[in-house]
Design a protein around this motif. Structure first.
Motif, PDB file in Angstrom:
ATOM      1  N   ILE A 111       0.835  -1.199   0.000  1.00 53.07           N
ATOM      2  CA  ILE A 111       0.000   0.000   0.000  1.00 53.07           C
ATOM      3  C   ILE A 111       0.873   1.253   0.000  1.00 53.07           C
ATOM      4  O   ILE A 111       0.626   2.204  -0.745  1.00 53.07           O
ATOM      5  N   GLY A 112       1.910   1.248   0.831  1.00 55.58           N
ATOM      6  CA  GLY A 112       2.799   2.404   0.883  1.00 55.58           C
ATOM      7  C   GLY A 112       3.532   2.649  -0.417  1.00 55.58           C
ATOM      8  O   GLY A 112       3.689   3.793  -0.858  1.00 55.58           O
ATOM      9  N   HIS A 113       3.965   1.576  -1.065  1.00 57.57           N
ATOM     10  CA  HIS A 113       4.676   1.716  -2.339  1.00 57.57           C
ATOM     11  C   HIS A 113       3.738   2.181  -3.448  1.00 57.57           C
ATOM     12  O   HIS A 113       4.072   3.082  -4.226  1.00 57.57           O
ATOM     13  N   ASP A 114       2.551   1.583  -3.519  1.00 61.33           N
ATOM     14  CA  ASP A 114       1.583   1.991  -4.537  1.00 61.33           C
ATOM     15  C   ASP A 114       1.126   3.433  -4.345  1.00 61.33           C
ATOM     16  O   ASP A 114       0.803   4.123  -5.316  1.00 61.33           O
ATOM     17  N   SER A 115       1.098   3.887  -3.081  1.00 63.32           N
ATOM     18  CA  SER A 115       0.668   5.254  -2.790  1.00 63.32           C
ATOM     19  C   SER A 115       1.799   6.265  -2.930  1.00 63.32           C
ATOM     20  O   SER A 115       1.569   7.467  -2.757  1.00 63.32           O
ATOM     21  N   GLY A 116       3.009   5.808  -3.211  1.00 59.66           N
ATOM     22  CA  GLY A 116       4.127   6.714  -3.401  1.00 59.66           C
ATOM     23  C   GLY A 116       4.765   7.201  -2.123  1.00 59.66           C
ATOM     24  O   GLY A 116       5.493   8.203  -2.133  1.00 59.66           O
ATOM     25  N   LEU A 117       4.530   6.515  -0.999  1.00 55.70           N
ATOM     26  CA  LEU A 117       5.123   6.945   0.269  1.00 55.70           C
ATOM     27  C   LEU A 117       6.598   6.580   0.354  1.00 55.70           C
ATOM     28  O   LEU A 117       7.380   7.287   0.996  1.00 55.70           O
ATOM     29  N   VAL A 118       6.994   5.467  -0.255  1.00 60.52           N
ATOM     30  CA  VAL A 118       8.391   5.037  -0.254  1.00 60.52           C
ATOM     31  C   VAL A 118       8.810   4.767  -1.698  1.00 60.52           C
ATOM     32  O   VAL A 118       7.987   4.388  -2.543  1.00 60.52           O
ATOM     33  N   ASN A 119      10.092   4.949  -1.982  1.00 57.48           N
ATOM     34  CA  ASN A 119      10.581   4.666  -3.329  1.00 57.48           C
ATOM     35  C   ASN A 119      10.937   3.191  -3.467  1.00 57.48           C
ATOM     36  O   ASN A 119      10.823   2.411  -2.512  1.00 57.48           O
ATOM     37  N   ASP A 120      11.361   2.796  -4.655  1.00 55.37           N
ATOM     38  CA  ASP A 120      11.645   1.387  -4.925  1.00 55.37           C
ATOM     39  C   ASP A 120      12.750   0.844  -4.026  1.00 55.37           C
ATOM     40  O   ASP A 120      12.700  -0.317  -3.596  1.00 55.37           O
ATOM     41  N   GLN A 121      13.736   1.675  -3.743  1.00 47.44           N
ATOM     42  CA  GLN A 121      14.859   1.217  -2.934  1.00 47.44           C
ATOM     43  C   GLN A 121      14.429   0.893  -1.505  1.00 47.44           C
ATOM     44  O   GLN A 121      14.755  -0.170  -0.965  1.00 47.44           O
ATOM     45  N   MET A 122      13.683   1.785  -0.875  1.00 51.92           N
ATOM     46  CA  MET A 122      13.203   1.521   0.478  1.00 51.92           C
ATOM     47  C   MET A 122      12.199   0.371   0.493  1.00 51.92           C
ATOM     48  O   MET A 122      12.148  -0.404   1.457  1.00 51.92           O
ATOM     49  N   PHE A 123      11.418   0.246  -0.573  1.00 53.00           N
ATOM     50  CA  PHE A 123      10.483  -0.869  -0.705  1.00 53.00           C
ATOM     51  C   PHE A 123      11.231  -2.193  -0.643  1.00 53.00           C
ATOM     52  O   PHE A 123      10.830  -3.124   0.073  1.00 53.00           O
ATOM     53  N   GLY A 124      12.340  -2.295  -1.366  1.00 50.37           N
ATOM     54  CA  GLY A 124      13.144  -3.510  -1.341  1.00 50.37           C
ATOM     55  C   GLY A 124      13.791  -3.747   0.008  1.00 50.37           C
ATOM     56  O   GLY A 124      13.832  -4.882   0.504  1.00 50.37           O
ATOM     57  N   ILE A 125      14.303  -2.681   0.631  1.00 46.73           N
ATOM     58  CA  ILE A 125      14.952  -2.820   1.936  1.00 46.73           C
ATOM     59  C   ILE A 125      13.962  -3.326   2.984  1.00 46.73           C
ATOM     60  O   ILE A 125      14.254  -4.257   3.753  1.00 46.73           O
ATOM     61  N   LEU A 126      12.770  -2.731   3.035  1.00 45.56           N
ATOM     62  CA  LEU A 126      11.774  -3.152   4.015  1.00 45.56           C
ATOM     63  C   LEU A 126      11.257  -4.561   3.734  1.00 45.56           C
ATOM     64  O   LEU A 126      10.856  -5.271   4.655  1.00 45.56           O
ATOM     65  N   THR A 127      11.251  -4.970   2.466  1.00 44.64           N
ATOM     66  CA  THR A 127      10.874  -6.344   2.139  1.00 44.64           C
ATOM     67  C   THR A 127      11.868  -7.331   2.753  1.00 44.64           C
ATOM     68  O   THR A 127      11.482  -8.359   3.330  1.00 44.64           O
ATOM     69  N   ILE A 128      13.155  -7.026   2.646  1.00 46.71           N
ATOM     70  CA  ILE A 128      14.178  -7.893   3.241  1.00 46.71           C
ATOM     71  C   ILE A 128      14.033  -7.921   4.761  1.00 46.71           C
ATOM     72  O   ILE A 128      14.130  -8.987   5.395  1.00 46.71           O
ATOM     73  N   VAL A 129      13.781  -6.765   5.381  1.00 48.31           N
ATOM     74  CA  VAL A 129      13.579  -6.703   6.828  1.00 48.31           C
ATOM     75  C   VAL A 129      12.398  -7.583   7.237  1.00 48.31           C
ATOM     76  O   VAL A 129      12.465  -8.324   8.235  1.00 48.31           O
ATOM     77  N   THR A 130      11.321  -7.529   6.451  1.00 49.38           N
ATOM     78  CA  THR A 130      10.141  -8.343   6.745  1.00 49.38           C
ATOM     79  C   THR A 130      10.463  -9.827   6.701  1.00 49.38           C
ATOM     80  O   THR A 130      10.084 -10.592   7.604  1.00 49.38           O
TER      81      THR A 130
END
Length: 455
Positions: free
Chosen positions: A412-431
């Motif tokens: 939801i955050g990525h689709d809404s433009g709250l985080v960019n692709d790089q942070m999206f990938g980083i948080l995915t790894i954290v998850t």
């Protein structure tokens, strides 16, 4: 138990893997013929929408089942294997191993169908999550539960807020700024995946004990507050001024009140007095209600998953067992959620992360913040509530599982433009890392299973 595990691994290595490789090789060959026969339209999946969608669904559901079984053999919840499968079928792995395969298997006309099925699976998932939240809050309410829930939410949120302020300039998306990005990061780090947690507790036979009940209550309580917070963040990201923000908040509150008060009372009256238990009408009411609630909230500018969650909260928790809709809707959700994992995997490319010192440092920082604030914060809350050290540490590790719920929030955050692709990938790894460490960590502490004397 071990021979069954060996046999499962044998099927995976000697049957499933060669079969998958063979299919991929055939797909690669068809991809080569695709350019030569494109003018006739005989081999392009774009020209056969139904066939393309059905083939993609077959691959997704089959691969998800195999990956889930393998995860169980390795001591992880089934959903972990399905998540890894979704990421692997995207540009992170499959496209790198066999270029062009992802585009052939998931052409644009198929992605639309996959996303539609994913949304359907998600609203059923959120409906079930709302139901479980009501049961957990009813079964385990007390001072210690509230303290643990608030600690599990507030400590990671404040830490994420503090870390997010200096990271906003580099990692905020098109709709993120110095306010919404840190708020979203704090919300993301505060999540505990209720369904994954419930599965881990079941696997460890801890769902009936004090630690299990407290963790489920804290996860349900905290996630409900996180969804409220996420709604506010999305409203802020949409560019509402203070007047518009308050108007939207009042509208959101009004919708919640209507669903949780008159609609909840009406549902209880109709389902308990006027509908015979076990009839298809109960399931029909559930499907119509969750779809209508999701659609109405989406029309009002509130995310559709919020509506599904609210309808789950409104669903009567003490209906007769023959009127339980969790089983059919749960089966539907489990079948459709792999579509979400694939859609998620297509939107993230972990291999494209620039592994510079800055990116690696950010990843390690967020991973440390996520683990330390959850585990140590909840452990301290457990000790202050009178629990012993082992139970407190076990509770802290359990609350560190983020899993599917976190991926939904990240999407939801990525689709809404709250985080960019790089942070999206980083948080995915954290998850993934925080969820993978939960089960082995609890086993390492030697948590005691709870035996049910009734069998």
């Amino acid at each position: 138990m071990w021979p069954v595990g060996r046999r499962t691994i044998g099927y995976g290595l000697l049957f499933a893997v060669p079969l998958l490789v063979g299919v991929l090789l055939l797909v690669q060959g068809l991809g080569g013929r695709h350019a030569a026969t494109d003018s006739t339209g005989t081999l392009t999946l774009d020209n056969h929408g139904a066939a393309a969608l059905l083939l993609a669904i077959a691959v997704v559901v089959g691969a998800a089942h195999l990956a889930g079984r393998l995860a169980v053999v390795l001591g992880q919840p089934q959903v972990i294997g399905e998540i890894v499968m979704g990421v692997a079928l995207g540009p992170t792995l499959l496209e790198r191993l066999m270029p062009g395969t992802v585009e052939w298997l998931f052409p644009p006309n198929v992605i639309g169908g996959i996303n539609a099925l994913a949304q359907l699976g998600l609203i059923f998932f959120m409906f079930s999550t709302g139901q479980e939240a009501v049961r957990s809050n009813r079964d385990q309410a007390g001072r210690e539960g509230v303290l643990i829930a608030l600690t599990s939410l507030l400590v990671p949120f404040v830490a994420g807020l503090a870390v997010g302020l200096p990271l906003a300039a580099r990692f905020a998306g098109t709709a993120g700024d110095s306010l919404t990005f840190p708020l979203f990061l704090g919300c993301a780090l505060s999540i505990t995946a209720f369904p994954v947690l419930a599965r881990i507790l079941t696997d460890l036979r801890m769902e009936g004990g004090r630690v299990g009940r407290l963790s489920l209550f804290a996860a349900a309580f905290g996630d409900a507050l996180c969804w409220v917070l996420l709604t506010v963040i999305l409203l802020l990201a949409q560019g509402h001024g203070m007047v518009g923000l308050w108007r939207s908040l009042l509208l959101s509150t009004g919708v919640a009140v209507v669903i949780l008060w008159p609609i909840r009372l009406l549902l209880a009256k109709v389902l308990r007095r006027h509908v015979r238990p076990g009839t298809p009408l109960v399931l029909t009411i559930a499907v119509v209600g969750v779809a209508a609630s999701s659609g109405i909230t989406a029309l009002l500018g509130i995310h559709q998953l919020i509506g599904a969650f609210l309808f789950g909260l409104a669903w009567p928790p003490d209906l007769p067992s023959e009127s339980n809709v969790n089983r059919p809707l749960g089966v539907m959700s489990r079948l459709l959620l792999p579509c979400f994992f694939v859609g998620f995997g297509l939107s993230v490319d972990l291999g494209d992360l620039p592994f510079s010192w800055g990116t690696l440092g950010t990843l390690l920082l967020l991973l440390a913040v996520a683990v330390v604030t959850k585990v140590l914060g909840v452990t301290l809350a457990g000790l202050l509530s009178g629990m012993d050290r082992r139970d407190s540490a076990t509770l802290g590790l359990l609350m560190n599982a983020r899993g599917l719920t976190e991926l939904v929030v990240l999407g939801i955050g990525h689709d809404s433009g709250l985080v960019n692709d790089q942070m999206f990938g980083i948080l995915t790894i954290v998850t993934l890392v925080t969820t993978l460490m939960t089960g082995p960590g609890v086993r390492r502490l030697g948590a005691t299973p709870v035996h049910d004397p009734t069998g």
